[in-house]
Design an enzyme around this catalytic site. Structure first.
Site, PDB file in Angstrom:
ATOM      1  N   ASN A   9      64.022  60.151  -8.998  1.00 55.17           N
ATOM      2  CA  ASN A   9      63.691  59.071  -9.852  1.00 55.17           C
ATOM      3  C   ASN A   9      64.679  58.505 -11.008  1.00 55.17           C
ATOM      4  O   ASN A   9      64.854  59.164 -11.807  1.00 55.17           O
ATOM      5  CB  ASN A   9      62.268  59.437 -10.583  1.00 55.17           C
ATOM      6  CG  ASN A   9      61.715  58.518 -11.315  1.00 55.17           C
ATOM      7  OD1 ASN A   9      61.945  57.171 -11.470  1.00 55.17           O
ATOM      8  ND2 ASN A   9      60.827  58.960 -12.361  1.00 55.17           N
ATOM      9  N   LYS A  11      64.517  56.476 -12.938  1.00 50.85           N
ATOM     10  CA  LYS A  11      64.049  55.783 -14.040  1.00 50.85           C
ATOM     11  C   LYS A  11      64.616  54.452 -14.554  1.00 50.85           C
ATOM     12  O   LYS A  11      65.269  53.709 -13.564  1.00 50.85           O
ATOM     13  CB  LYS A  11      63.939  56.800 -15.374  1.00 50.85           C
ATOM     14  CG  LYS A  11      63.148  58.168 -14.571  1.00 50.85           C
ATOM     15  CD  LYS A  11      62.789  59.040 -15.803  1.00 50.85           C
ATOM     16  CE  LYS A  11      61.963  59.910 -15.254  1.00 50.85           C
ATOM     17  NZ  LYS A  11      61.348  60.862 -16.193  1.00 50.85           N
ATOM     18  N   HIS A  95      53.195  57.348 -12.222  1.00 43.04           N
ATOM     19  CA  HIS A  95      54.003  58.380 -12.962  1.00 43.04           C
ATOM     20  C   HIS A  95      53.416  58.660 -14.376  1.00 43.04           C
ATOM     21  O   HIS A  95      52.877  57.625 -14.825  1.00 43.04           O
ATOM     22  CB  HIS A  95      55.539  57.888 -12.734  1.00 43.04           C
ATOM     23  CG  HIS A  95      56.345  58.835 -13.490  1.00 43.04           C
ATOM     24  ND1 HIS A  95      56.466  58.696 -14.897  1.00 43.04           N
ATOM     25  CD2 HIS A  95      57.359  59.577 -12.683  1.00 43.04           C
ATOM     26  CE1 HIS A  95      57.468  59.815 -14.941  1.00 43.04           C
ATOM     27  NE2 HIS A  95      57.831  60.312 -13.957  1.00 43.04           N
ATOM     28  N   GLU A  97      54.900  58.421 -17.134  1.00 42.07           N
ATOM     29  CA  GLU A  97      55.504  57.308 -18.050  1.00 42.07           C
ATOM     30  C   GLU A  97      54.595  56.127 -18.080  1.00 42.07           C
ATOM     31  O   GLU A  97      54.429  55.266 -18.911  1.00 42.07           O
ATOM     32  CB  GLU A  97      56.938  57.333 -17.754  1.00 42.07           C
ATOM     33  CG  GLU A  97      57.561  58.554 -18.447  1.00 42.07           C
ATOM     34  CD  GLU A  97      59.006  58.974 -17.789  1.00 42.07           C
ATOM     35  OE1 GLU A  97      59.519  58.006 -16.963  1.00 42.07           O
ATOM     36  OE2 GLU A  97      59.509  60.006 -18.058  1.00 42.07           O
ATOM     37  N   GLU A 167      53.485  66.818 -11.550  1.00 41.79           N
ATOM     38  CA  GLU A 167      54.267  66.805 -12.795  1.00 41.79           C
ATOM     39  C   GLU A 167      53.510  67.029 -13.864  1.00 41.79           C
ATOM     40  O   GLU A 167      52.906  66.049 -14.582  1.00 41.79           O
ATOM     41  CB  GLU A 167      55.016  65.484 -12.798  1.00 41.79           C
ATOM     42  CG  GLU A 167      55.746  64.888 -11.544  1.00 41.79           C
ATOM     43  CD  GLU A 167      56.843  63.953 -11.708  1.00 41.79           C
ATOM     44  OE1 GLU A 167      57.962  64.191 -11.829  1.00 41.79           O
ATOM     45  OE2 GLU A 167      56.405  62.886 -12.241  1.00 41.79           O
ATOM     46  N   GLY A 173      61.313  65.722 -18.378  1.00 43.93           N
ATOM     47  CA  GLY A 173      62.541  65.208 -19.580  1.00 43.93           C
ATOM     48  C   GLY A 173      62.398  66.290 -20.594  1.00 43.93           C
ATOM     49  O   GLY A 173      63.212  65.877 -21.534  1.00 43.93           O
ATOM     50  N   SER A 212      61.689  68.470 -14.859  1.00 43.99           N
ATOM     51  CA  SER A 212      63.086  69.471 -15.116  1.00 43.99           C
ATOM     52  C   SER A 212      63.397  70.267 -14.162  1.00 43.99           C
ATOM     53  O   SER A 212      63.719  71.219 -14.340  1.00 43.99           O
ATOM     54  CB  SER A 212      62.741  70.185 -16.598  1.00 43.99           C
ATOM     55  OG  SER A 212      62.495  69.402 -17.495  1.00 43.99           O
TER      56      SER A 212
END
Ligand code: PGA
Length: 250
Positions: A9, A11, A95, A97, A167, A173, A212
């Site tokens: 990904n 991003k 996702h 985010e 996730e 992150g 991560s």
């Protein structure tokens, strides 16, 4: 046997030049004879460029999000048909985010999942709990709710043409990975939940771990029985690191 999948990904990183260098290095480093499927998800504007580099290779192209609507006056959105048109095979939906920063709720995520499948794209449905939810021992409940929202709209059969990515939000992150056992617990719960509805689909659906993932921890995560690969953010921007993660899934 489930074929492992490792997805990058990207991003909101990269440029035309950087993406081309990254894609070329990946094509050099990812071994085509390996049994692992490899996928990269660049930002929308670069899909066509990157897709041309990856055309007829073993690295698949995916997008990071999709509009729930098929077409029309939706300024700033990108439809599933458009993603298909530029060569995408996969698309991330839900996702964390998108959920946290752009207010995408379970119902919208479910509609995006359906929109993706309506064009033959394979949705990678992302689920996962926040740190607060984990500490409140609500992980299973939250993940079940996120899955149920999709199942209610799509039906269980739709999971035969989808990928699930667990996730934990606190691991994305942050450098703080779930331990292989923590991840396996949730993956087993997800597979068990699907198995209660359809044992055949449960045995075949791929469940990726994300948060991560690095070359140094990928092998022990992927060794878990219900972890079928990874969804990789930061480490997918370095070709050698990402290739080592892909190799760890073999
Ligand atoms: P990370 O991101 O690997 O940088 O933690 C994972 C993701 O957001 O999919």
């Amino acid at each position: 046997m489930r074929q492992p999948l490792v997805a990058g990904n990207w991003k909101m990183y990269g440029s035309r030049a950087e993406n081309a260098a990254l894609a070329r290095s990946l094509l050099d480093l990812v071994r085509p004879e390996s049994g692992t499927e490899v996928l990269v998800c660049p930002p929308f504007v670069y899909l066509w460029d990157v897709g041309r580099l990856l055309k007829d290779t073993d690295v698949a192209l995916g997008a990071q999000s999709v509009c729930a609507e098929p077409l029309g006056a939706f300024t700033g959105e990108v439809s599933a048909a458009m993603l298909k048109d530029v060569g995408c095979r996969y698309v991330l939906v839900g996702h964390s985010e998108r959920r946290q920063l752009y207010g995408e709720g379970d119902a919208l995520v479910a509609r995006k999942f359906v929109a993706a499948q309506s064009q033959g794209l394979v949705p990678v449905l992302c689920v996962g709990e926040t740190l607060e939810e984990r500490e409140g021992e609500r992980t299973a409940q939250v993940v079940a709710r996120q899955l149920d929202a999709v199942l209610a709209v799509s039906g269980t059969g739709a999971l035969a043409k989808a990928v699930i990515a667990y996730e934990p939000v606190w691991a994305i992150g942050t450098g703080r990975t779930a331990s292989p056992e923590q991840a396996q617990d949730v993956h087993a719960m997800i597979r068990g939940k699907v198995a209660a509805l359809d044992a055949t689909i449960a045995a075949s659906v791929r469940i990726l771990y994300g948060g991560s993932v690095k070359a140094s921890n990928a092998r022990e995560l992927f060794a878990m029985p219900d972890i079928d690969g990874g969804l990789v953010g930061g480490a997918s921007l370095k070709a050698d690191e990402f290739a080592r993660i892909c190799a760890a899934a073999d």
